[in-house]
Design an enzyme around this catalytic site. Structure first.
Site, mmCIF file in Angstrom:
data_model
loop_
_atom_site.group_PDB
_atom_site.id
_atom_site.type_symbol
_atom_site.label_atom_id
_atom_site.label_comp_id
_atom_site.label_asym_id
_atom_site.label_seq_id
_atom_site.Cartn_x
_atom_site.Cartn_y
_atom_site.Cartn_z
ATOM 1 N N GLU A 1 1.911 -0.367 -4.970
ATOM 2 C CA GLU A 1 0.964 0.687 -5.315
ATOM 3 C C GLU A 1 1.821 1.938 -5.517
ATOM 4 O O GLU A 1 2.321 2.517 -4.546
ATOM 5 C CB GLU A 1 -0.055 0.905 -4.198
ATOM 6 C CG GLU A 1 -1.097 1.953 -4.562
ATOM 7 C CD GLU A 1 -2.101 2.200 -3.440
ATOM 8 O OE1 GLU A 1 -3.296 2.311 -3.738
ATOM 9 O OE2 GLU A 1 -1.684 2.293 -2.266
ATOM 10 N N ASP B 1 0.843 -1.189 0.000
ATOM 11 C CA ASP B 1 0.000 0.000 0.000
ATOM 12 C C ASP B 1 0.885 1.248 0.000
ATOM 13 O O ASP B 1 1.859 1.324 0.752
ATOM 14 C CB ASP B 1 -0.897 -0.030 1.232
ATOM 15 C CG ASP B 1 -1.774 1.197 1.356
ATOM 16 O OD1 ASP B 1 -2.644 1.387 0.496
ATOM 17 O OD2 ASP B 1 -1.575 1.960 2.314
#
Length: 691
Positions: free
Chosen positions: A387, A351
């Protein structure tokens, strides 16, 4: 409270951080560069009563350590760390706050929010410059010592799924299992339920190779959500980087996680974890003191260079983990190795992954974290997905991660959505379809580096993408101000559910178009769980706080089209698995690519801006001479409302046979001759192969 009279503590060692049981006792080791002393607090089995405080007797290489003979697995503990409370210089020590061990393998209890969790007086006008003396221990989870040898993996083997063959299925432990009637009630919402035969068999039946789970690192529920009767459903607020989220424990506790992994491996399916190392649940300077902030705030977090009281907030969550510090980087690497070695997971999706590549001067693909990953003999072999963005300066880095990494490709998501909505983005669509070589064809990277997705947990589901023009997030309690506004969605005439047969038909066709494009694009496809059966969140595009039926997968009373859409998805995945032309492995494979216009001629440069109905030919003469392997395919795309007569290009031998169409009336198996145009239905896709 006993002050250590019942327990002996010796020097132990600082070589292995955390609480480590050796069969005779437990060694405790905690990194803190700036602390003045550290107390180990032991609790009774209820976690309510502190039964001893033992000062860690040694300090070696910035690690405080001690060994307690006779302690066994199951022991509950925490730390109190002494040092300067000097926020202006980045220090926030307060021994009145019980602190969680960053290396704890299991946490018992939940955060029961209380003003005592804050190191300062919440009611004072100077806020965090004040000092609070209330004890937070009664309201804080406790760390639990575990036995590292209590689970025997025996001769367990990981699946070895080559990247070009991977199909990722993004899902959530509770969301996938909570409503599944095939699971025993006691297993719903748990790791045990996720690893149950019914769950594994269903995912296996889709053709999925890799299950990607939303965060399972231990995380608390935010106070502001609890105040509104909501919870942190997604889990992007980690506090324990080694501890599985206990909210998903079933009858087997932490062993249920390992059982789940083994069940998927036995079925030949990988398990990938979505991990959040970019920030923690402690928030900004006004946030609670739960762990890192009280252990060594100045080391664990990035602070403003000239105002160390305040945090750099490149994550948008209040704080940013300081991966430039070697001990913090070590913690992340140790955590990853723990999940890979002790839990046998097969990869990680990071993330806000750009945060991990941030050095003092900004994002650096050759920075310390990436270098450490590249040379690690275990982690470098796993599936690593970044990401590639955060909200800090220079935070958008799609295509910039180093070799060996795959990336979420939001350019793919946005362009494919725009194309099928009818926007003229044809040339960009062509690049996305063929693996986004403009982004990834460098440094020896491969097409699989592009993780292609139409939808993900963050945003509309596939059904809602074709059913809503606008987000409908009122249930989140933020007056519909949260979530993305730029969704590239379209409702085709009615906002939300409708009984209009024409609108329903075009929505179903568009779902098929999106899925066909996803699985026939070069790169790594990622399917959001439930999209294969038309799951809806009623227009909510930010279900982070919806631990409810709004976010959970439904298995009963599904839309009438659910079975057909699921079968269509399975067929697409099976074709991709069977045909190398649909899952390109290398930019240098000699693939013959030709683009055609609807008139059957080669697409000219000036035509890319004139229309969006296109066809692409893919051919490879070097593929194995197997009658089941296609050497040529032709794909046609028509995003317009009306049908288009497409002159099928005729070259090579054997003509063309229609393999698949997303149209409402076109049937597969149709042979196309030179004398006949193919009527490409409005908003439809067609795939041809040689007979």
């Amino acid at each position: 409270m006993s002050q250590g009279t019942r327990f002996e503590i010796t020097a132990g060692h600082g070589e292995q951080l955390g609480a480590n049981y050796d069969g005779q006792g437990v060694n405790f080791a905690l990194f803190s560069a700036c602390a003045e002393r550290v107390e180990l607090c032991l609790f009774d089995p209820s976690g309510e009563n502190e039964i001893a405080r033992l000062e860690l007797p040694e300090y070696t290489h910035e690690v405080w350590h001690g060994y307690v003979p006779g302690l066994k697995p199951g022991t509950l503990y925490g730390y109190r760390v002494y040092g300067p409370y000097d926020p202006e210089n980045g220090h926030r020590f307060n021994p009145n706050k019980l602190l969680l061990d960053p290396y704890a393998r299991e946490l018992a209890g939940d955060v029961r929010w209380n003003e005592a969790h804050f190191a300062y007086d919440l009611h004072h006008e100077d806020k965090d410059l004040t000092f609070d003396e209330r004890d937070s221990a009664p309201f804080t989870p406790k760390c639990r010592v575990i036995d590292p040898n209590e689970f025997d993996w025996q001769d367990h083997q990981r699946p070895t799924i080559p990247w070009p063959q991977a199909v990722v299925y993004e899902t959530h432990v509770k969301g996938f299992t909570q409503l599944n009637p095939a699971l025993p009630p006691a297993l719903r919402g748990t790791y045990d339920g996720m690893g149950h035969k019914a769950s594994v068999d269903y995912i296996k039946s889709l053709g999925v190779t890799s299950v990607e789970l939303l965060p399972v690192h231990w995380f608390p529920d935010d106070q502001h959500l609890l105040d509104k009767g909501l919870k942190n459903f997604w889990g992007y607020n980690s506090l324990g980087f080694f501890a599985p989220a206990s909210r998903y424990f079933g009858p087997r506790g932490i062993q249920g996680f390992r059982d789940m992994v083994r069940a998927y491996h036995d079925a030949g399916i990988e398990v990938i974890l979505d991990v959040v190392y970019n920030h923690t649940a402690e928030g900004n300077e006004l946030g609670p003191t739960l762990s890192f902030k009280g252990i060594d705030n100045f080391s664990y977090y990035r602070t403003l260079p000239d105002q160390h009281r305040y945090y750099i907030n490149d994550t948008g969550t209040g704080n940013t983990v300081n991966t430039s510090h070697p001990r913090v980087l070590q913690m992340i690497m140790d955590s990853l190795r723990y999940w890979a070695e002790s839990m046998h997971v097969d990869g990680f999706r990071f993330d806000l992954g750009t945060i991990l590549g941030r050095e003092p001067d900004g994002f650096d693909p050759r920075g310390g974290f990436f270098d450490a990953m590249r040379q690690d003999p275990l982690l470098s072999r796993l599936k690593l997905i970044g990401e590639p963005w955060d909200i800090g300066p220079g935070g958008y880095q799609v295509g910039s991660f180093p070799p060996g990494w795959a990336e979420w490709n939001d350019k793919y998501r946005d362009t494919v959505r725009e194309y099928w909505k009818g926007d003229n983005v044809t040339s960009d669509f062509a690049a996305r379809l063929l693996g986004s070589g403009d982004l990834y064809d460098r440094f020896g990277r491969r097409p699989w580096a592009s993780v292609n997705f139409i939808t993900a947990h963050d945003g509309f589901t596939l059904n809602d993408l074709v059913s809503y023009n606008d987000k409908h997030n009122d249930a989140n309690g933020e007056d519909n101000n949260d979530g993305h506004n730029d969704n590239r969605s379209y409702n085709y005439g009615a906002e939300g559910p409708t009984d209009d047969d024409d609108i329903v038909a075009v929505r179903e066709r568009q779902k098929r178009n999106f899925l066909a494009t996803l699985f026939f694009s070069h790169g790594t496809p990622m399917l959001l769980a439930g999209d294969e059966s038309g799951r809806s969140q009623l227009g909510n595009n930010n279900g982070y706080c919806q631990d409810s039926e709004l976010s959970w997968l439904h298995w009963d009373n599904l839309p009438a089209s659910a079975d057909a859409l699921r079968d269509f998805t399975r067929h697409l995945i099976a074709l991709r698995a069977a045909q190398p032309l649909l899952r390109r492995e290398s930019w240098r494979d000699g693939l013959d690519i030709k683009w055609f216009n609807a008139g059957g001629g080669l697409q000219q440069d000036e035509q890319w801006d004139e229309g969006s109905t296109i066809g692409v030919y893919l051919g490879r003469a070097d593929l194995q001479p197997d009658p089941g392997i296609w050497h040529d395919v032709l794909m046609l795309f028509n995003p317009f409302e009306g049908s288009v007569p497409f002159q099928i290009p005729q070259f090579g031998e054997g003509g063309w046979l229609l393999e698949l169409s997303t149209g409402d009336h076109t049937q597969s198996g149709q042979a196309i001759t030179k004398e006949k145009d193919f009527e490409l239905e409005g908003r439809s896709f067609a795939l041809f192969r040689r007979p």
